[in-house]
Structures are given as structure tokens and as C-alpha cells.
Scaffold this active site. Structure first.
Site, PDB file in Angstrom:
ATOM      1  N   GLN A 118       0.822  -1.211   0.000  1.00  0.00           N
ATOM      2  CA  GLN A 118       0.000   0.000   0.000  1.00  0.00           C
ATOM      3  C   GLN A 118       0.856   1.260   0.000  1.00  0.00           C
ATOM      4  O   GLN A 118       2.043   1.209   0.298  1.00  0.00           O
ATOM      5  CB  GLN A 118      -0.915  -0.009   1.240  1.00  0.00           C
ATOM      6  N   ASP A 174       0.366  -0.154  13.767  1.00  0.00           N
ATOM      7  CA  ASP A 174       0.690   1.129  14.414  1.00  0.00           C
ATOM      8  C   ASP A 174       1.009   0.948  15.896  1.00  0.00           C
ATOM      9  O   ASP A 174       1.613   1.813  16.508  1.00  0.00           O
ATOM     10  CB  ASP A 174      -0.478   2.112  14.229  1.00  0.00           C
ATOM     11  N   ASP A 227       0.961 -12.252   6.547  1.00  0.00           N
ATOM     12  CA  ASP A 227      -0.477 -12.169   6.310  1.00  0.00           C
ATOM     13  C   ASP A 227      -1.224 -12.796   7.499  1.00  0.00           C
ATOM     14  O   ASP A 227      -1.000 -13.976   7.820  1.00  0.00           O
ATOM     15  CB  ASP A 227      -0.821 -12.907   5.008  1.00  0.00           C
ATOM     16  N   ASP A 276      -7.689  -5.833  13.966  1.00  0.00           N
ATOM     17  CA  ASP A 276      -7.473  -4.377  13.896  1.00  0.00           C
ATOM     18  C   ASP A 276      -7.012  -4.067  12.470  1.00  0.00           C
ATOM     19  O   ASP A 276      -5.857  -3.721  12.231  1.00  0.00           O
ATOM     20  CB  ASP A 276      -6.401  -4.017  14.934  1.00  0.00           C
ATOM     21  N   SER A 277      -7.940  -4.206  11.542  1.00  0.00           N
ATOM     22  CA  SER A 277      -7.540  -4.196  10.129  1.00  0.00           C
ATOM     23  C   SER A 277      -7.948  -2.907   9.430  1.00  0.00           C
ATOM     24  O   SER A 277      -8.753  -2.128   9.945  1.00  0.00           O
ATOM     25  CB  SER A 277      -8.199  -5.362   9.412  1.00  0.00           C
ATOM     26  N   THR A 278      -7.394  -2.742   8.237  1.00  0.00           N
ATOM     27  CA  THR A 278      -7.871  -1.706   7.327  1.00  0.00           C
ATOM     28  C   THR A 278      -9.268  -2.101   6.842  1.00  0.00           C
ATOM     29  O   THR A 278      -9.775  -3.179   7.171  1.00  0.00           O
ATOM     30  CB  THR A 278      -6.919  -1.595   6.126  1.00  0.00           C
ATOM     31  N   PRO A 280      -5.242  -5.244   1.098  1.00  0.00           N
ATOM     32  CA  PRO A 280      -4.787  -6.408   1.877  1.00  0.00           C
ATOM     33  C   PRO A 280      -5.754  -6.815   2.989  1.00  0.00           C
ATOM     34  O   PRO A 280      -5.730  -7.947   3.459  1.00  0.00           O
ATOM     35  CB  PRO A 280      -3.439  -5.952   2.461  1.00  0.00           C
TER      36      PRO A 280
END
Ligand code: SAM
Length: 282
Positions: free
Chosen positions: A31, A86, A137, A155-157, A162
Site C-alpha cells: 500500500q 501502528d 499475512d 485491527d484491520s484496514t 490487503p
């Protein structure tokens, strides 16, 4: 001179943030990663032009995704975080003495490095002795686990790029298999203002792995529409009275959003959201 970063939601809404400087930009294997210093919210982490966190309001998201499930689980010794490179979720988890081990599996090592450099107050606990950071992954990592995790935090996008696979029924089923029988999952589950069909797809997918789901909400000003949701998944009913207020009291003085009253409040869902979610109407 002031510059503007604009996040576009579904080609329909534009959210704009004035900033002085772009502190970082690079394309990782997964990304585009940017850090800018906004005038209103301090430094902001942006992945593929979507806001991930800001210095000023990240505490809301991270307190909600970490302390709520930790205080619902009977004894969350081993916790796995998928995504969350993060470090904000890990920072909150290690505050609890009952949490003995945290594994964080983040697909993009560049996110971890960038956050350590530009967001030390968020990423500062990634080197804590209880924490093991794996770069890979999350779907593959979870597939390799069986009956060994107390609490799994997704805690994902958003479900594009992805993060797409982390919202599928297949993934939630492998999360369920990775957990011990009394295990629990918490996942970020998008804005209650999102399309009903999209929200129901996420919740119905969670239901393929868990008998009981319980969404909860809070305001995060820099996420689309300003109101965000997380969802607990479990094999036993999730009753708000089960929340361990004694465990919570040990960390509560350090927090900036959650109090006993706000814990109860986050499970009070507005009528429009209750009506949208078919899992709540069964
Ligand atoms: N608080 C954020 C939000 O909702 O906007 C999410 C924060 S965190 C930065 C999301 C992380 O999930 C990203 O760093 C991304 O690289 C990671 N991620 C996406 N897909 C993943 C996957 N399949 N396995 C592990 N991590 C993944």
C-alpha cells in the site's frame, strides 16, 4: 503554505484536512503509506489515501478495541492482534496484568517502522517484553493456530486491498478455530452509517464463526461519518453485566475515553443501527 489531504468515501463524500508538511510517503509492497502533520489533529497516518489514525483521536479507537474485550473475557492471557501495525492496540493491551502474551501479526513491516519513527506515543509498546511482532499475512497466521488463543483482535484496514480477506466468513471461521472454547474475538466493524448491505455482510460473516455477536460504538472524528463500530464474537451470550469492572478499574485512571459509564454507553445502539443489522433482529 497550507496543503490539503482529501479522503474520498465511495466517490460520494470528501473529508478534507489542512496540513503543513508531508513527513513521509512511500509505496510498500502492499500500500501507499503517508504521514502528514495536520493542523487540526496533529500527525496523521494514511494508507492508500484512507485515514488510519491521528495523534489527537487515536485513543478512542484503541481503548475501545482493546479494553472492552479484555474485560469481557474471563482470563485473557494470550491475545493475538491481526493488523494493528501502528501499535496502538498493543499499547492498551499490555496495560493489563492478566494479559501475559501478545502476538501482533501485521502484513506490512513498513507500517510498523513508520509508526515507530513518527508515532512513538502509539507504537512505543511494540518492543514490550510481553509482545511478539510478526510480519506476515494475518489470514495465513490464524490458519495455523488451533484451540490456543484466549482473545483475538482484528485491527484491520477496510475490506479493500490487503484487509479484504479479514472480513470474510472463511477468516472468522479460522479465528474461531484458533480460539479456546471460551475464547472471544473483537473486530473493527466500520461505521454504523455505512450501507446496510455492507454492514450485514460483515456481521453475517462473523456469525459463520461465532454464535453470538455484539456490536458497540463510539465517536471517532477522523473516521468516515464520525461514528465507528466494533463487534465482539463469542460462543456464549455476551451480557453487558459480565464486564469485569474490577479489572477495568486498574487501568481506567490512565484512559481518556472509557469510564464505567462510557462502557455501558457504548453498548447502547441508536435505533437506525439496530434496525439495519439483521443479526440483532433474529
Ligand atoms: N485503526 C485503523 C482503521 O480502522 O483505520 C486500522 C489500523 S491498522 C494501521 C490496520 C493494519 O492492518 C494496516 O497496517 C494493514 O497493513 C494491516 N493489514 C491489512 N491486511 C492485513 C492482513 N491480511 N494481515 C495482517 N495485517 C493486515
Amino acid at each position: 503554505m497550507v496543503n490539503w489531504f482529501k479522503e474520498i468515501e465511495n466517490g460520494e463524500i470528501e473529508y478534507g484536512y489542512a496540513f503543513q508538511n508531508k513527513l513521509f510517503e512511500d509505496q510498500s509492497k502492499f500500500q501507499d503509506i503517508k504521514v502528514i502533520d495536520t493542523l487540526a489533529y496533529g500527525k496523521m497516518l494514511i494508507l492508500d489515501d484512507f485515514v488510519m489514525l491521528t495523534e489527537s483521536d487515536e485513543f478512542v479507537y484503541h481503548e475501545l478495541i482493546a479494553h472492552i474485550p479484555v474485560c469481557f473475557h474471563k482470563n485473557p492471557e494470550k491475545v493475538v492482534v491481526i493488523g494493528g501495525g501502528d501499535g496502538g492496540t498493543v499499547r492498551e493491551l499490555v496495560k493489563h496484568d492478566c494479559v501475559k502474551e501478545v502476538v501482533l501479526c501485521e502484513i506490512d513491516g513498513m507500517v510498523v517502522d513508520v509508526c515507530k519513527k513518527f508515532f512513538p506515543a502509539v507504537a512505543g509498546r511494540l518492543d514490550h517484553p510481553k509482545v511478539d511482532v510478526k510480519v506476515g499475512d494475518g489470514m495465513d497466521y490464524v490458519r495455523g493456530l488451533e484451540n490456543e488463543v484466549d482473545l483475538m483482535i482484528i485491527d484491520s484496514t477496510d475490506p479493500v486491498g490487503p484487509g479484504e480477506g479479514l472480513f470474510t466468513g472463511e477468516f472468522y471461521q479460522s479465528v474461531s478455530k484458533a480460539l479456546k472454547p471460551d475464547g472471544m474475538m473483537a473486530a473493527q466493524s466500520e461505521s454504523p452509517w455505512a450501507e446496510a448491505e455492507f454492514l450485514n455482510r460483515i456481521h453475517n460473516n462473523i456469525r459463520t464463526g461465532f454464535d453470538y455477536v455484539r456490536p458497540y460504538i463510539a465517536s471517532v472524528p477522523t473516521y468516515p461519518r464520525g461514528l465507528w463500530s466494533w463487534t465482539l464474537g463469542s460462543h456464549s451470550p455476551i451480557d453487558v453485566d459480565q464486564f469485569d469492572y474490577e479489572r477495568f478499574a486498574k487501568v481506567e485512571p490512565e484512559l481518556n475515553y472509557l469510564s464505567d459509564a462510557m462502557v455501558r454507553a457504548c453498548f447502547e445502539l441508536p435505533k437506525f443501527y439496530r434496525k439495519k443489522l439483521s443479526v440483532l433482529n433474529q
